[in-house]
Design a protein around this motif. Sequence first.
Motif, PDB file in Angstrom:
ATOM      1  N   CYS A   5      30.107  25.520  20.313  1.00 33.13           N
ATOM      2  CA  CYS A   5      31.207  25.452  21.274  1.00 33.13           C
ATOM      3  C   CYS A   5      31.432  26.864  21.801  1.00 33.13           C
ATOM      4  O   CYS A   5      31.901  27.738  21.068  1.00 33.13           O
ATOM      5  N   LEU A   6      31.061  27.087  23.048  1.00 28.47           N
ATOM      6  CA  LEU A   6      31.184  28.398  23.678  1.00 28.47           C
ATOM      7  C   LEU A   6      32.507  28.461  24.426  1.00 28.47           C
ATOM      8  O   LEU A   6      32.790  27.619  25.270  1.00 28.47           O
ATOM      9  N   ILE A   7      33.304  29.465  24.114  1.00 28.63           N
ATOM     10  CA  ILE A   7      34.633  29.610  24.708  1.00 28.63           C
ATOM     11  C   ILE A   7      34.535  30.556  25.898  1.00 28.63           C
ATOM     12  O   ILE A   7      34.182  31.722  25.745  1.00 28.63           O
ATOM     13  N   TYR A   8      34.840  30.052  27.073  1.00 32.75           N
ATOM     14  CA  TYR A   8      34.867  30.876  28.281  1.00 32.75           C
ATOM     15  C   TYR A   8      36.309  31.012  28.735  1.00 32.75           C
ATOM     16  O   TYR A   8      37.036  30.027  28.807  1.00 32.75           O
ATOM     17  N   THR A   9      36.713  32.238  29.021  1.00 29.93           N
ATOM     18  CA  THR A   9      38.051  32.459  29.555  1.00 29.93           C
ATOM     19  C   THR A   9      37.945  33.203  30.866  1.00 29.93           C
ATOM     20  O   THR A   9      36.965  33.888  31.138  1.00 29.93           O
ATOM     21  N   SER A  10      38.968  33.062  31.668  1.00 34.15           N
ATOM     22  CA  SER A  10      39.033  33.756  32.945  1.00 34.15           C
ATOM     23  C   SER A  10      39.095  35.250  32.686  1.00 34.15           C
ATOM     24  O   SER A  10      39.711  35.707  31.723  1.00 34.15           O
ATOM     25  N   VAL A  11      38.461  36.038  33.550  1.00 29.70           N
ATOM     26  CA  VAL A  11      38.429  37.482  33.338  1.00 29.70           C
ATOM     27  C   VAL A  11      39.815  38.098  33.355  1.00 29.70           C
ATOM     28  O   VAL A  11      40.021  39.170  32.813  1.00 29.70           O
ATOM     29  N   ASP A  12      40.787  37.416  33.945  1.00 27.28           N
ATOM     30  CA  ASP A  12      42.133  37.992  33.984  1.00 27.28           C
ATOM     31  C   ASP A  12      43.018  37.551  32.819  1.00 27.28           C
ATOM     32  O   ASP A  12      44.127  38.013  32.671  1.00 27.28           O
ATOM     33  N   VAL A  13      42.526  36.667  31.935  1.00 26.42           N
ATOM     34  CA  VAL A  13      43.347  36.191  30.821  1.00 26.42           C
ATOM     35  C   VAL A  13      43.698  37.328  29.875  1.00 26.42           C
ATOM     36  O   VAL A  13      44.838  37.461  29.445  1.00 26.42           O
ATOM     37  N   GLY A  15      44.156  40.430  30.373  1.00 26.16           N
ATOM     38  CA  GLY A  15      45.199  41.283  30.917  1.00 26.16           C
ATOM     39  C   GLY A  15      46.499  40.549  31.198  1.00 26.16           C
ATOM     40  O   GLY A  15      47.539  41.172  31.369  1.00 26.16           O
ATOM     41  N   ARG A  16      46.451  39.215  31.269  1.00 28.74           N
ATOM     42  CA  ARG A  16      47.619  38.420  31.617  1.00 28.74           C
ATOM     43  C   ARG A  16      48.504  38.128  30.409  1.00 28.74           C
ATOM     44  O   ARG A  16      49.720  38.037  30.526  1.00 28.74           O
ATOM     45  N   LEU A  17      47.904  37.994  29.242  1.00 27.71           N
ATOM     46  CA  LEU A  17      48.679  37.674  28.046  1.00 27.71           C
ATOM     47  C   LEU A  17      49.349  38.924  27.495  1.00 27.71           C
ATOM     48  O   LEU A  17      48.743  39.987  27.435  1.00 27.71           O
ATOM     49  N   THR A  18      50.603  38.790  27.103  1.00 31.90           N
ATOM     50  CA  THR A  18      51.305  39.910  26.485  1.00 31.90           C
ATOM     51  C   THR A  18      50.737  40.116  25.077  1.00 31.90           C
ATOM     52  O   THR A  18      50.089  39.208  24.523  1.00 31.90           O
ATOM     53  N   PRO A  19      50.971  41.269  24.459  1.00 25.42           N
ATOM     54  CA  PRO A  19      50.515  41.460  23.080  1.00 25.42           C
ATOM     55  C   PRO A  19      51.039  40.371  22.137  1.00 25.42           C
ATOM     56  O   PRO A  19      50.302  39.892  21.267  1.00 25.42           O
ATOM     57  N   ASN A  20      52.291  39.947  22.303  1.00 21.66           N
ATOM     58  CA  ASN A  20      52.831  38.875  21.461  1.00 21.66           C
ATOM     59  C   ASN A  20      52.111  37.561  21.696  1.00 21.66           C
ATOM     60  O   ASN A  20      51.825  36.818  20.744  1.00 21.66           O
ATOM     61  N   GLU A  21      51.835  37.229  22.963  1.00 15.55           N
ATOM     62  CA  GLU A  21      51.110  35.994  23.274  1.00 15.55           C
ATOM     63  C   GLU A  21      49.692  36.044  22.697  1.00 15.55           C
ATOM     64  O   GLU A  21      49.201  35.047  22.162  1.00 15.55           O
ATOM     65  N   MET A  22      49.045  37.200  22.793  1.00 19.68           N
ATOM     66  CA  MET A  22      47.689  37.338  22.256  1.00 19.68           C
ATOM     67  C   MET A  22      47.703  37.201  20.733  1.00 19.68           C
ATOM     68  O   MET A  22      46.866  36.506  20.162  1.00 19.68           O
ATOM     69  N   ILE A  99      40.473  23.524  20.160  1.00 20.04           N
ATOM     70  CA  ILE A  99      40.318  24.978  20.077  1.00 20.04           C
ATOM     71  C   ILE A  99      41.458  25.614  20.869  1.00 20.04           C
ATOM     72  O   ILE A  99      41.648  25.296  22.044  1.00 20.04           O
ATOM     73  N   PRO A 100      42.250  26.490  20.244  1.00 17.98           N
ATOM     74  CA  PRO A 100      43.419  27.047  20.935  1.00 17.98           C
ATOM     75  C   PRO A 100      43.123  27.686  22.286  1.00 17.98           C
ATOM     76  O   PRO A 100      43.900  27.543  23.220  1.00 17.98           O
ATOM     77  N   SER A 101      42.013  28.365  22.433  1.00 14.73           N
ATOM     78  CA  SER A 101      41.692  29.025  23.706  1.00 14.73           C
ATOM     79  C   SER A 101      41.293  28.050  24.804  1.00 14.73           C
ATOM     80  O   SER A 101      41.168  28.439  25.963  1.00 14.73           O
ATOM     81  N   ALA A 102      41.112  26.779  24.467  1.00 14.66           N
ATOM     82  CA  ALA A 102      40.706  25.797  25.475  1.00 14.66           C
ATOM     83  C   ALA A 102      41.720  25.700  26.606  1.00 14.66           C
ATOM     84  O   ALA A 102      41.366  25.421  27.745  1.00 14.66           O
ATOM     85  N   ARG A 103      42.976  25.976  26.318  1.00 13.90           N
ATOM     86  CA  ARG A 103      43.990  25.868  27.380  1.00 13.90           C
ATOM     87  C   ARG A 103      43.953  27.058  28.344  1.00 13.90           C
ATOM     88  O   ARG A 103      44.641  27.058  29.350  1.00 13.90           O
ATOM     89  N   TYR A 104      43.150  28.060  28.049  1.00 18.06           N
ATOM     90  CA  TYR A 104      43.038  29.227  28.927  1.00 18.06           C
ATOM     91  C   TYR A 104      41.716  29.288  29.676  1.00 18.06           C
ATOM     92  O   TYR A 104      41.492  30.198  30.448  1.00 18.06           O
ATOM     93  N   GLY A 105      40.818  28.370  29.416  1.00 16.45           N
ATOM     94  CA  GLY A 105      39.517  28.437  30.073  1.00 16.45           C
ATOM     95  C   GLY A 105      38.730  27.170  29.846  1.00 16.45           C
ATOM     96  O   GLY A 105      39.276  26.079  29.826  1.00 16.45           O
ATOM     97  N   ALA A 106      37.437  27.334  29.622  1.00 21.77           N
ATOM     98  CA  ALA A 106      36.533  26.197  29.451  1.00 21.77           C
ATOM     99  C   ALA A 106      35.807  26.327  28.123  1.00 21.77           C
ATOM    100  O   ALA A 106      35.582  27.429  27.627  1.00 21.77           O
ATOM    101  N   ILE A 107      35.434  25.184  27.564  1.00 17.60           N
ATOM    102  CA  ILE A 107      34.625  25.151  26.352  1.00 17.60           C
ATOM    103  C   ILE A 107      33.336  24.424  26.704  1.00 17.60           C
ATOM    104  O   ILE A 107      33.362  23.265  27.116  1.00 17.60           O
ATOM    105  N   GLU A 108      32.215  25.107  26.549  1.00 18.32           N
ATOM    106  CA  GLU A 108      30.909  24.484  26.743  1.00 18.32           C
ATOM    107  C   GLU A 108      30.418  24.019  25.379  1.00 18.32           C
ATOM    108  O   GLU A 108      30.410  24.796  24.425  1.00 18.32           O
TER     109      GLU A 108
END
Length: 125
Positions: A5-13, A15-22, A99-108
């Motif tokens: 399962c390859l996790i792809y996120t947007s290149v701006d994610v 920088g978009r998430l705050t330290p607390n969100e990350m 996968i938690p990061s699925a809501r920020y991008g794509a999972i292949e």
Amino acid sequence: MRFLCLIYTSVDVDGRLTPNEMNHLIGEHFVFDEGLREDGTLIVSDALVLRDKSIVIRPDGGTFSVTDGPFVETKEHLAGFYLIEAPDLEGATEIAKRIPSARYGAIEIRPVRILTLHGDLAESS
């Protein structure tokens, strides 16, 4: 069967998430990983450093050329992976949706080919 399962996120994610969100997202991954470990589904998972630290090697005559990242034109980059065990693609899909990061991008999701020395494909158990 094994699935990658390859996790792809947007290149701006990143920088978009705050330290607390990350930190919250990372914590979610630790909890998710532990659940997969407990049910015997997780083989290995990890995050990847940002793509600007990546290189690509390609054959170039009798040697190799080395290119700094980013190495493909895309608005998404490979951020991490899970190697899991699932009965079939449908089962792997259900795991990947969690996968938690699925809501920020794509999972292949890619089935893993198990090769033998003779080049035969073998099914993993």
